[in-house]
Scaffold this active site. Structure first.
Site, PDB file in Angstrom:
ATOM      1  N   HIS A  92       0.839  -1.202   0.000  1.00 34.34           N
ATOM      2  CA  HIS A  92       0.000   0.000   0.000  1.00 34.34           C
ATOM      3  C   HIS A  92       0.871   1.249   0.000  1.00 34.34           C
ATOM      4  CE1 HIS A  92      -3.288   2.723   0.716  1.00 34.34           C
ATOM      5  NE2 HIS A  92      -2.675   3.194   1.796  1.00 34.34           N
ATOM      6  N   SER A  93       0.548   2.194  -0.873  1.00 35.28           N
ATOM      7  CA  SER A  93       1.238   3.481  -0.984  1.00 35.28           C
ATOM      8  C   SER A  93       2.726   3.241  -1.290  1.00 35.28           C
ATOM      9  CB  SER A  93       1.021   4.289   0.298  1.00 35.28           C
ATOM     10  OG  SER A  93       1.339   5.649   0.097  1.00 35.28           O
ATOM     11  N   LEU A  94       3.639   3.681  -0.444  1.00 37.03           N
ATOM     12  CA  LEU A  94       5.054   3.346  -0.667  1.00 37.03           C
ATOM     13  C   LEU A  94       5.211   1.845  -0.859  1.00 37.03           C
ATOM     14  CD1 LEU A  94       8.187   3.774  -0.503  1.00 37.03           C
ATOM     15  CD2 LEU A  94       7.924   3.507   1.988  1.00 37.03           C
TER      16      LEU A  94
END
Length: 247
Positions: A92-94
């Site tokens: 998730h995200s990074l």
């Protein structure tokens, strides 16, 4: 003297002879413990591993990672040393970019993942455009808290903010300065993409470009909850990720 590097992976389950493996890559500032809530939804025979980035939790005091490729290289090297079983990656995200780069490295080593699930991140070719990591400490902390990335009791704790900010800034910098290596090979595994409706950090129109990272099937799913939709009913998300693509 700098602390020596510890393992990148934390085993959250107790499968002695797993038939499959699910590896989770946290968001900026996140820890392996972020995925403890998934444990009750992990199916028998599945080993749940979560990545612990340096500079936090039991790796506090270690040198911070210098970018996505350093993170993915460390994780891929450790996974390659484990008993080969079907392996699914979720980030998730990074974590989405680290999971993608880990998938690239595993594939190049002849150990392609069974699937890759990404969330809360633009596709590789669109990443690396933010400037949040350049903000002053107070502004950076305020922006992260406004996104819903910190529990209220953490968001209001100034002393804790001072402790967490260096790792958080390094993570956001890794995400915002990432560039894919030209000529990176295309994956062959299924790729799923999740988008939090109303996410201010991700342009939804660009997300279908994640399909270009693979020759395998691609799905795009929208969920309520904005950027941190993963905190909204994480149990159902964990179940879906364990289903074959198309189910």
């Amino acid at each position: 003297m700098a602390s020596p590097r510890q393992s990148w992976l934390r085993n959250l389950t107790d499968e002695q002879a797993p038939a499959r493996r699910l590896v989770c890559f946290p968001h900026s500032g996140g820890t392996a413990e972020s995925h403890v809530s998934w444990i009750p939804r992990i199916r028998p025979g599945t080993e749940l591993l979560a990545v612990q980035y340096p500079g936090r939790s039991d790796r506090f005091g270690e040198p911070l990672a210098r970018g996505v490729r350093e993170m993915s290289t460390g994780v891929a090297d450790e996974l390659a040393r484990l008993e080969p079983v079907p392996c699914a990656l979720f980030g998730h995200s990074l974590g989405a970019l680290v999971a993608y780069e880990t998938a690239v490295r595993l594939s190049a080593a002849g150990r392609p993942p069974e699937s890759l699930t990404v969330s809360g991140s633009p596709p590789p070719g669109r990443a690396g455009t933010g400037r949040m990591h350049l903000a002053r400490d107070a502004d950076l902390w305020a922006q992260v808290c406004a996104l819903g990335g910190m529990p209220p009791e953490v968001a209001d704790d100034e002393e804790l903010a001072d402790i967490l900010l260096p790792a958080l800034r390094a993570d956001i910098a890794a995400h915002e300065t990432y560039r894919p290596v030209p000529g990176t090979g295309t994956l062959t595994c299924p790729v799923r993409c999740y988008h939090g409706i109303g996410d201010p950090l991700v342009e939804e129109a660009h997300l279908p470009e994640w399909a270009e990272t693979t020759t395998g099937p691609f799905t795009l799913t929208r969920r309520a909850g904005s950027h941190f939709h993963t905190f909204v009913d994480p149990e159902s998300l964990a179940q879906e990720i364990q289903d074959p693509v198309g189910n």
